[in-house]
Design a protein around this motif. Structure first.
Motif, short mmCIF file in Angstrom:
data_model
loop_
_atom_site.label_atom_id
_atom_site.label_comp_id
_atom_site.label_asym_id
_atom_site.label_seq_id
_atom_site.Cartn_x
_atom_site.Cartn_y
_atom_site.Cartn_z
N PHE A 89 49.60 42.15 3.96
CA PHE A 89 50.87 41.60 3.48
C PHE A 89 51.73 42.70 2.86
O PHE A 89 52.91 42.85 3.20
CB PHE A 89 50.58 40.51 2.45
CG PHE A 89 51.82 39.88 1.88
CD1 PHE A 89 52.65 39.10 2.67
CD2 PHE A 89 52.15 40.05 0.54
CE1 PHE A 89 53.78 38.52 2.14
CE2 PHE A 89 53.28 39.47 0.01
CZ PHE A 89 54.10 38.70 0.81
N PHE A 93 54.12 43.06 5.92
CA PHE A 93 54.97 41.87 5.95
C PHE A 93 55.87 41.69 4.73
O PHE A 93 56.93 41.10 4.84
CB PHE A 93 54.11 40.61 6.11
CG PHE A 93 53.47 40.54 7.45
CD1 PHE A 93 54.17 40.06 8.55
CD2 PHE A 93 52.17 40.97 7.64
CE1 PHE A 93 53.59 40.02 9.80
CE2 PHE A 93 51.59 40.93 8.88
CZ PHE A 93 52.28 40.45 9.97
N PRO A 95 58.57 41.71 2.03
CA PRO A 95 59.89 42.31 1.84
C PRO A 95 59.84 43.24 0.64
O PRO A 95 58.97 43.11 -0.23
CB PRO A 95 60.80 41.11 1.57
CG PRO A 95 59.91 39.97 1.27
CD PRO A 95 58.57 40.26 1.84
N TRP A 97 61.44 43.66 -2.12
CA TRP A 97 61.44 43.17 -3.51
C TRP A 97 60.08 42.58 -3.88
O TRP A 97 59.59 42.73 -4.98
CB TRP A 97 62.55 42.13 -3.71
CG TRP A 97 62.45 40.91 -2.83
CD1 TRP A 97 63.02 40.75 -1.60
CD2 TRP A 97 61.73 39.70 -3.09
NE1 TRP A 97 62.71 39.52 -1.08
CE2 TRP A 97 61.92 38.86 -1.98
CE3 TRP A 97 60.96 39.25 -4.17
CZ2 TRP A 97 61.36 37.59 -1.90
CZ3 TRP A 97 60.41 37.98 -4.09
CH2 TRP A 97 60.60 37.17 -2.96
N MET A 98 59.45 41.93 -2.90
CA MET A 98 58.13 41.33 -3.15
C MET A 98 57.10 42.43 -3.42
O MET A 98 56.30 42.34 -4.34
CB MET A 98 57.74 40.52 -1.91
CG MET A 98 56.55 39.65 -2.10
SD MET A 98 56.95 38.24 -3.11
CE MET A 98 55.29 37.69 -3.45
N LEU B 12 50.63 34.40 9.35
CA LEU B 12 51.71 34.72 8.42
C LEU B 12 51.54 33.97 7.12
O LEU B 12 51.66 34.53 6.02
CB LEU B 12 53.07 34.37 9.04
CG LEU B 12 53.79 35.52 9.73
CD1 LEU B 12 55.11 35.05 10.27
CD2 LEU B 12 54.00 36.65 8.72
N PHE B 15 48.79 35.57 5.09
CA PHE B 15 49.18 36.82 4.42
C PHE B 15 50.06 36.54 3.20
O PHE B 15 49.83 37.09 2.13
CB PHE B 15 49.93 37.73 5.40
CG PHE B 15 49.10 38.20 6.54
CD1 PHE B 15 47.73 38.38 6.39
CD2 PHE B 15 49.65 38.46 7.78
CE1 PHE B 15 46.94 38.80 7.44
CE2 PHE B 15 48.87 38.89 8.84
CZ PHE B 15 47.51 39.05 8.67
N TRP B 16 51.05 35.67 3.39
CA TRP B 16 51.94 35.37 2.27
C TRP B 16 51.18 34.72 1.13
O TRP B 16 51.35 35.09 -0.03
CB TRP B 16 53.07 34.44 2.71
CG TRP B 16 54.29 35.18 3.16
CD1 TRP B 16 54.56 35.59 4.43
CD2 TRP B 16 55.37 35.65 2.34
NE1 TRP B 16 55.75 36.27 4.45
CE2 TRP B 16 56.28 36.32 3.20
CE3 TRP B 16 55.67 35.55 0.98
CZ2 TRP B 16 57.47 36.89 2.74
CZ3 TRP B 16 56.84 36.12 0.52
CH2 TRP B 16 57.72 36.79 1.38
N ALA B 18 48.08 34.98 0.35
CA ALA B 18 47.22 35.95 -0.33
C ALA B 18 48.03 36.74 -1.34
O ALA B 18 47.59 36.94 -2.48
CB ALA B 18 46.56 36.88 0.68
N GLY B 19 49.22 37.16 -0.93
CA GLY B 19 50.07 37.92 -1.85
C GLY B 19 50.48 37.09 -3.05
O GLY B 19 50.42 37.55 -4.19
#
Lengths: 288, 277
Positions: A89, A93, A95, A97-98, B12, B15-16, B18-19
């Motif tokens: 991530f 993936f 962005p 800012w994230m 996707l 992944f998101w 997890a973050g």
């Protein structure tokens, strides 16, 4: 005069750090020496009875080694998939800012001391297990693994992220030009390419998890029964040393046995680190 | 094709989430600590000695704060010179690849040393063999050994991040390496090195296992005597919890400790970020 010799002085000081590391190893061997003649190394490692005050005394750290492995491997089992997802991530993936929020978050997570992790795990997780699963006491190797997972996540993520970022951009460009979707590219092209670096991250965090003291001390339950499952209690090696060092009589076999246990732990973690160093060197020569 | 696209979307989402989970973990840890700990913290808690029965059930944590401060300063004082010299060697002087690799590996191994093994070693060496006893000095040295690799790695990276043009221009002007180092490279890397030292201080302040066996006491009247045991925040937290003295005070102590470390870490991050630019 002094100024010209600066390089030599720095080299000498740096050399001393190597000597210090070697002396740690030697010291542990020296302090634990009588144990190895009293108990054979194999019996010490595989023996499941630890009773240093009994007559005849029993020194076997098999139970503790098994507990250590359960907690550390369990933590990896949870942390590796999660950590890899996070690293992907961050590297591919997220962005900008994230990513700018998440990187400091990783740093702050490493900044929280292990005793606080242990304390929170013991007051929140353990309570949760006691209430929801009607357990008499909620401590278990599983609890320790859960907390260790959070503790090793930052290491896994930052190491694997840099491994992913080290892949030359051509691979991405070619795959995208071929019309491959980005998740496919990441999973089928980038992950295999970064394999070595990712394995390095796993080794690093395994060493960390195995050597962690406070969290397992407060969460694993501290009983010397052979753990039969992930959900039973146990006493990992670092917890054993931390708990008993203060009460062991200096020079007794008990004291020396603790050093022998420390030596086993040290050799294990050093082995992991040397393996990692070997990996890194290979990767570097592979590139050039 | 549809399946492919579905799979892509699923990945996707994985992944998101997890973050985001990571973010959630930090926020919930901090939030919970503040929620449980804030009511305990007042001036008395910060400025009084532990009282009550069992000790620590009432009163404050001042000796523990002082003790942690002493331990951290002692650790950094013990580690800073050798660590800086090692970092300077690795970044500036190392010409033989072999030696550099050995030292780099050593530093990496020391960073990976389990803290309880460091404690065990220092207990045997300082407390028993050299006769320091359970004391501030032994604990400070143990922590020094622990933070040594942290300072080396951060200082080395800060030095390596200095623009190489400075070195070339300096050398082409015939300036000695020593002068170059003292006048140009170290000032350029100063922010990064300082950040590394703060990071090391935070690391030392939170470490429990090494001081548990070499320095910590449940209660001591004074702090600052090199030959006496000291109280320390992380150990105090451990005792408050494990002896079931007072859960509220434990939350308060944890909050104080974590806030201290967060401040240190944020300053360190800011300094190192500035250095990187």
């Amino acid at each position: 005069m002094m100024q010209e010799r600066m390089g030599t002085i720095c080299l000498l000081v740096a050399g001393c750090s190597t000597l210090l590391l070697i002396s740690v190893l030697l010291f542990m061997v020296l302090e634990s020496w009588p144990v190895w003649s009293a108990v054979s190394p194999l019996a010490f490692i595989l023996g499941t009875d630890w009773n240093p005050l009994a007559e005849p005394l029993q020194l076997g750290i098999g139970t503790m080694i098994l507990s250590t492995l359960w907690t550390a491997l369990g933590a990896l089992l949870l942390a590796v998939p999660l950590g890899l997802c996070c690293a992907i991530f961050l590297a591919e993936f997220a962005p900008q800012w994230m990513a700018n929020i998440l990187r400091p978050v990783l740093n702050l997570l490493t900044g929280i001391p292990s005793v606080v992790y242990g304390f929170l795990g013991a007051t929140v997780l353990v309570k949760f297990f006691e209430i929801n699963f009607a357990m008499a006491s909620g401590e278990s190797l599983f609890c320790a693994s859960l907390v260790l997972t959070i503790m090793v996540l930052p290491y896994i993520i930052s190491t694997s992220e840099s491994a992913l970022r080290a892949i030359p951009p051509e691979y991405r460009q070619v795959s995208l030009a071929l019309g491959v979707s980005k998740p496919y590219l990441t999973l089928r092209v980038l992950l295999p390419l970064a394999k070595r670096g990712l394995l390095g991250a796993i080794i690093l965090s395994f060493g960390r998890a195995a050597g962690e003291t406070m969290a397992v001390l407060m969460l694993a339950g501290n009983t010397m029964v052979l753990p039969t499952s992930w959900f039973s209690k146990g006493e990992p090696l670092p917890a054993l040393i931390a708990l008993e060092l203060g009460t062991s009589e200096v020079g007794s076999l008990h004291y020396q046995g603790l050093f022998a246990a420390g030596l086993v732990l040290l050799l294990f973690v050093l082995g992991m680190n040397l393996l990692l160093a070997l990996f890194r060197r290979d990767r570097r020569s592979g590139v050039s | 094709m549809l399946l492919r696209r579905l799979l892509d979307t699923l990945w996707l989402i994985a992944f998101w989430s997890a973050g985001l989970l990571l973010l959630l973990v930090l926020i919930s840890i901090l939030g919970y600590l503040v929620y449980r700990g804030h009511s305990v913290i007042n001036l008395e808690f910060l400025l009084a000695s532990p009282k009550g029965l069992p000790l620590g059930a009432e009163g404050g944590i001042l000796p523990a704060i002082k003790g942690t401060l002493c331990l951290v300063l002692l650790a950094v004082a013990a580690a800073i010179l050798p660590a800086l010299a090692t970092a300077v060697y690795l970044a500036e002087y190392a010409r033989q690849e072999g030696i550099r690799q050995v030292i780099n590996t050593t530093v990496q191994c020391m960073a990976g040393l389990p803290s309880i093994v460091t404690g065990l070693f220092c207990y045997a060496l300082f407390v028993v063999r050299l006769g320091f006893g359970i004391s501030l000095l032994a604990g400070g040295l143990a922590l020094g050994m622990m933070v040594f690799p942290v300072i080396v790695v951060t200082a080395r990276d800060a030095l390596l991040a200095v623009n190489n043009h400075y070195r070339m221009v300096g050398l082409s002007l015939g300036v000695s390496r020593w002068y170059l180092l003292i006048r140009i490279l170290l000032p350029q890397a100063a922010a990064g090195i300082l950040g590394g030292i703060l990071l090391a201080m935070g690391y030392a302040a939170g470490a429990t296992a090494p001081i548990m066996v070499t320095a910590a006491a449940i209660a001591t009247p004074s702090a600052g005597n090199l030959w006496e045991p000291v109280m320390a925040l992380p150990y105090h937290l451990y005792i408050l919890f494990s002896q079931q003295v007072s859960l509220d005070k434990a939350y308060g102590t944890a909050l104080v400790l974590v806030s201290l470390l967060l401040i240190l870490n944020i300053i360190a991050m800011w300094l190192r970020h500035r250095n990187g630019r």
